[in-house]
Design an enzyme around this catalytic site. Sequence first.
Site, PDB file in Angstrom:
ATOM      1  N   GLU A 363       0.843  -1.223   0.000  1.00  0.00           N
ATOM      2  CA  GLU A 363       0.000   0.000   0.000  1.00  0.00           C
ATOM      3  C   GLU A 363       0.868   1.259   0.000  1.00  0.00           C
ATOM      4  O   GLU A 363       0.535   2.267   0.641  1.00  0.00           O
ATOM      5  CB  GLU A 363      -1.032  -0.051   1.122  1.00  0.00           C
TER       6      GLU A 363
HETATM    7  N1  COS Z   1      -6.295  11.879  -3.842  1.00  0.00           N
HETATM    8  C1  COS Z   1      -6.795  12.377  -4.980  1.00  0.00           C
HETATM    9  N2  COS Z   1      -6.051  12.597  -6.090  1.00  0.00           N
HETATM   10  C2  COS Z   1      -4.752  12.304  -6.025  1.00  0.00           C
HETATM   11  C3  COS Z   1      -4.140  11.793  -4.865  1.00  0.00           C
HETATM   12  C4  COS Z   1      -4.980  11.578  -3.739  1.00  0.00           C
HETATM   13  N3  COS Z   1      -4.515  11.080  -2.602  1.00  0.00           N
HETATM   14  N4  COS Z   1      -2.836  11.608  -5.095  1.00  0.00           N
HETATM   15  C5  COS Z   1      -2.614  11.991  -6.367  1.00  0.00           C
HETATM   16  N5  COS Z   1      -3.777  12.412  -6.913  1.00  0.00           N
HETATM   17  C6  COS Z   1      -4.004  12.937  -8.256  1.00  0.00           C
HETATM   18  C7  COS Z   1      -3.154  14.191  -8.530  1.00  0.00           C
HETATM   19  O1  COS Z   1      -3.802  15.338  -8.069  1.00  0.00           O
HETATM   20  C8  COS Z   1      -3.033  14.152 -10.030  1.00  0.00           C
HETATM   21  O2  COS Z   1      -4.234  14.625 -10.613  1.00  0.00           O
HETATM   22  P1  COS Z   1      -4.283  15.999 -11.487  1.00  0.00           P
HETATM   23  O3  COS Z   1      -3.273  15.831 -12.569  1.00  0.00           O
HETATM   24  O4  COS Z   1      -5.704  16.046 -11.958  1.00  0.00           O
HETATM   25  O5  COS Z   1      -3.917  17.077 -10.512  1.00  0.00           O
HETATM   26  C9  COS Z   1      -2.975  12.672 -10.331  1.00  0.00           C
HETATM   27  O6  COS Z   1      -3.566  11.994  -9.216  1.00  0.00           O
HETATM   28  C10 COS Z   1      -1.574  12.159 -10.548  1.00  0.00           C
HETATM   29  O7  COS Z   1      -0.830  12.502  -9.399  1.00  0.00           O
HETATM   30  P2  COS Z   1       0.738  12.676  -9.424  1.00  0.00           P
HETATM   31  O8  COS Z   1       1.140  13.531 -10.564  1.00  0.00           O
HETATM   32  O9  COS Z   1       1.155  13.073  -8.051  1.00  0.00           O
HETATM   33  O10 COS Z   1       1.194  11.185  -9.780  1.00  0.00           O
HETATM   34  P3  COS Z   1       2.602  10.477  -9.709  1.00  0.00           P
HETATM   35  O11 COS Z   1       2.757   9.625 -10.903  1.00  0.00           O
HETATM   36  O12 COS Z   1       3.676  11.469  -9.412  1.00  0.00           O
HETATM   37  O13 COS Z   1       2.429   9.462  -8.453  1.00  0.00           O
HETATM   38  C11 COS Z   1       2.310   8.731  -6.212  1.00  0.00           C
HETATM   39  C12 COS Z   1       2.036   9.845  -7.221  1.00  0.00           C
HETATM   40  C13 COS Z   1       3.765   8.335  -6.170  1.00  0.00           C
HETATM   41  C14 COS Z   1       1.897   9.291  -4.860  1.00  0.00           C
HETATM   42  C15 COS Z   1       1.425   7.513  -6.568  1.00  0.00           C
HETATM   43  O14 COS Z   1       1.819   6.928  -7.795  1.00  0.00           O
HETATM   44  C16 COS Z   1       1.435   6.443  -5.516  1.00  0.00           C
HETATM   45  O15 COS Z   1       0.785   6.563  -4.473  1.00  0.00           O
HETATM   46  N6  COS Z   1       2.153   5.338  -5.748  1.00  0.00           N
HETATM   47  C17 COS Z   1       2.161   4.209  -4.847  1.00  0.00           C
HETATM   48  C18 COS Z   1       1.043   3.293  -5.189  1.00  0.00           C
HETATM   49  C19 COS Z   1       0.915   2.214  -4.184  1.00  0.00           C
HETATM   50  O16 COS Z   1       0.556   2.456  -3.043  1.00  0.00           O
HETATM   51  N7  COS Z   1       1.203   0.976  -4.619  1.00  0.00           N
HETATM   52  C20 COS Z   1       1.018  -0.137  -3.821  1.00  0.00           C
HETATM   53  C21 COS Z   1      -0.066  -0.907  -4.444  1.00  0.00           C
HETATM   54  S1  COS Z   1      -1.309  -1.460  -3.419  1.00  0.00           S
HETATM   55  S2  COS Z   1      -0.466  -2.930  -2.437  1.00  0.00           S
END
Ligand code: COS
Length: 380
Positions: A363
């Site tokens: 996660e």
């Molecule tokens: N709630 C709502 N929207 C969100 C958000 C959240 N918590 N986090 C990101 N977003 C939105 C952003 O606002 C952006 O939207 P807009 O372009 O419309 O503004 C979009 O999602 C993309 O966000 P961002 O540009 O930050 O994406 P990245 O590719 O940089 O990735 C992370 C962001 C690293 C935080 C994300 O890919 C992540 O959480 N990765 C881990 C995933 C994970 O937990 N994997 C384990 C799998 S489950 S076991």
Amino acid sequence: MDFSLTEEHIMIRDAARDFARTELLPGVIERDEKQHFPAELVKKMGDLGFLGIMVDPKYGGSGMDAISYVLVMEELSKIDASASVIVSVNNSLVCYGLEAYGNEEQKQKYLTKLATGEFVGAFCLSEPEAGSDATSQATTAIDNGDHYVLNGTKNWITNGGRSDVYLVIAQTDRSKGHRGINAFIVEKGMPGFEIGPKEDKLGIRGSDTHTLQFNDVKVPKENRIGEDGFGFKFAMKTLSGGRIGIAAQALGIASGAYELALKYSKERKAFGTEICNHQAIAFKLADMYTEIDAARHLVMKAAWDKDQGNNYDRSSAMAKLYASKVAMEHTVEAVQIHGGNGFVKEYHVERLMRDAKITQIYEGTSEIQKIVISRSLIKE
Ligand code: COS
């Protein structure tokens, strides 16, 4: 924040504690050894309302708050983190995702069964090349009139071979980047949906983790969650709540190991006295207790934010980052306090140490939590 628990909180915490001690504890070593999924115990947890803790009673849930959820998670995780991850995924990734973003038909059809434990659910985001980099989904869902055609592979899926309902994230339109991603409800047995071999894991060995394969699976349009292109935000929002559950799991693993270490140190004698009387051990206990309590405050704060309707992206990431670090460090210390016995399965702490590691990975790894936290600070 008000730190006092309500009567209802104490009731569900004690019910989870009782269940963990009387039902989870007896077979936990054997389940770990044989990688045995606790199907019967999952049914019982469903009967106790642990699989839909926060779900509205009109959909079969317990209608409780996020504080109740973390109290249950902590108690179950003290004894059996394999059982608690089943609870966490079902509650905060699957039930919450459907309740918050599904439509009424989807809730009636799926949520009512998931919240009672009649169904178990899985959340399918990770892929061989897209774990942390979640926008790089290689799984595709091509619009084909009244259905989507799903193709791809998902990895490390908790409840992978045991679920009835799978929430699957896939790319519908690559040119739109994360805005071209959707989330779908896929049912067990849909033609072309295959469950791959079970993973042989370091920890949480009683949980059922698989690779999943989708080969031209026809998913009806009505099984898409939310508007077209909502899938990435769906995953992010759902994972924020999931991280509260995993933080509480880490807290439980740490506090379970601490309780065992304290008890052992009061019984085991060396150099003519119980080992807790030696400062080397007493100081370890002091550090463990202090840091576990700090983790508990962060976990409660994140749950409280969710209950208050505040944004909890940052507080859930902070809680998971810190509680998982505490779990890893202090389960190692619990093994150390147990000495040679710590290395032996019947003393339980070696299992807790192995189970702790995954809380820094799934996660969102600890590194991902730092991205989430730092970005939210810089944006302020
Ligand atoms: N709630 C709502 N929207 C969100 C958000 C959240 N918590 N986090 C990101 N977003 C939105 C952003 O606002 C952006 O939207 P807009 O372009 O419309 O503004 C979009 O999602 C993309 O966000 P961002 O540009 O930050 O994406 P990245 O590719 O940089 O990735 C992370 C962001 C690293 C935080 C994300 O890919 C992540 O959480 N990765 C881990 C995933 C994970 O937990 N994997 C384990 C799998 S489950 S076991």
